[in-house]
Design an enzyme around this catalytic site. Structure first.
Site, PDB file in Angstrom:
ATOM      1  N   HIS A 194       0.848  -1.196   0.000  1.00 20.06           N
ATOM      2  CA  HIS A 194       0.000   0.000   0.000  1.00 20.06           C
ATOM      3  C   HIS A 194       0.883   1.246   0.000  1.00 20.06           C
ATOM      4  O   HIS A 194       1.920   1.282   0.662  1.00 20.06           O
ATOM      5  CB  HIS A 194      -0.930  -0.003   1.212  1.00 20.06           C
ATOM      6  CG  HIS A 194      -2.002   1.044   1.097  1.00 20.06           C
ATOM      7  ND1 HIS A 194      -1.758   2.370   1.331  1.00 20.06           N
ATOM      8  CD2 HIS A 194      -3.303   0.958   0.726  1.00 20.06           C
ATOM      9  CE1 HIS A 194      -2.878   3.059   1.120  1.00 20.06           C
ATOM     10  NE2 HIS A 194      -3.834   2.221   0.751  1.00 20.06           N
ATOM     11  N   GLU A 239      -3.977   1.947  -7.198  1.00 21.51           N
ATOM     12  CA  GLU A 239      -4.374   3.082  -6.357  1.00 21.51           C
ATOM     13  C   GLU A 239      -3.435   4.239  -6.650  1.00 21.51           C
ATOM     14  O   GLU A 239      -2.334   4.316  -6.106  1.00 21.51           O
ATOM     15  CB  GLU A 239      -4.402   2.715  -4.870  1.00 21.51           C
ATOM     16  CG  GLU A 239      -3.253   1.868  -4.378  1.00 21.51           C
ATOM     17  CD  GLU A 239      -2.730   2.308  -3.019  1.00 21.51           C
ATOM     18  OE1 GLU A 239      -3.508   2.822  -2.228  1.00 21.51           O
ATOM     19  OE2 GLU A 239      -1.523   2.138  -2.778  1.00 21.51           O
TER      20      GLU A 239
END
Ligand code: PGA
Length: 262
Positions: A94, A165
């Site tokens: 992430h 993302e």
């Protein structure tokens, strides 16, 4: 392929009682969801309680896992421990961990390997830092993807998940705004092309590419393209902390998938 919605609570909420209540509200509101797979990724200390209150309605995801099975790694959490708790997915790479904790592609690659050994399904997050012209494909996507998968036999990578993302679209990035659905679809097709090149068409075919970045109840379903294999799910941050919004997102995706089929 069944769309996947991952509710990434990040470092929220700050009490066990609030986590339990949020998980219960989401699970009750979802009822018997069909057609969409929903995973909740709470902070580590809440995994067991979230698993208990959601029963079979949602599956568990972890926000990270360490790159080895056990040993002297103070503060780390082993993928084996997560598997033992009933966790199915683990988010790796992430952008917040890359940025705040300095995780690099080499470490992420080792974490992917350890997760696979523990039979967790990695959700590998990739994305560019800055918004660029839609015509440009950021080289960092190919780089992050290739490095995360480096040295792993193709067959082991069946059914993993790639989360696109773009950092500039994540709600906590100053000035963030969601990507456009068209651009997200273009990125999904590009990532799929990279996967075919890296892993061959039959393994690439089993992999879902999902979108993360300022997804809300208002825009969620627009990111999914059901006529072609664009985005096949969402990684939701901020919006997943509101049970009603989270439920509306899942319902809108279910409706879209069903509606487009009939
Ligand atoms: P957000 O987070 O939904 O709050 O923008 C998404 C992410 O971190 O991928």
């Amino acid at each position: 392929m069944k769309p996947l919605v991952v509710a990434n609570w990040k470092m929220n909420p700050t009490s066990l009682r609030a986590a339990e209540a949020l998980a219960r509200r989401i699970a009750v509101g979802l009822g018997n969801v069909s057609g969409v797979e929903v995973a909740i990724a709470p902070p580590f200390p809440y995994l067991a309680v979230v698993g208990r209150v959601t029963r079979q309605r949602t599956v568990l995801a972890a926000q990270d896992a360490w790159a080895g099975a056990s040993g002297a790694y103070t503060g780390a959490v082993s993928p084996l421990m997560l598997r033992d708790l009933g966790v199915r997915y683990v988010i790796l790479g992430h952008s917040e961990r890359r940025r705040f904790l300095g995780e690099d592609d080499g470490l992420i690659n080792r974490k992917v390997k350890a997760a696979l050994v523990a039979r967790l399904i990695p959700i590998i997050a990739i994305g560019e830092e800055h918004r660029e012209s839609q015509a440009v494909t950021p080289p960092v996507l190919a780089q992050q993807l290739a490095r995360a998968l480096d040295g792993i036999p193709r067959r082991r990578l069946r059914a993993i998940v790639i989360a696109y993302e773009p950092v500039w679209a994540i709600s906590t990035t100053p000035g963030a705004r969601p990507d456009s659905p068209d651009n997200a679809t273009r990125r999904a097709l590009y990532i799929r092309k990279l996967l075919v090149k890296l892993l061959g068409p039959s393994v690439a075919d089993t992999i879902r590419v999902i979108y993360g970045g300022s997804a809300t109840a208002k825009n969620a379903s627009s990111f999914l393209a059901t006529d072609i294999r664009g985005m096949e799910g969402l990684l939701i941050g901020g919006a997943s902390l509101n049970a009603e919004e989270c439920i509306t997102i899942v319902q809108s995706i279910r409706k879209k998938v069903r509606g487009d089929k009939s």
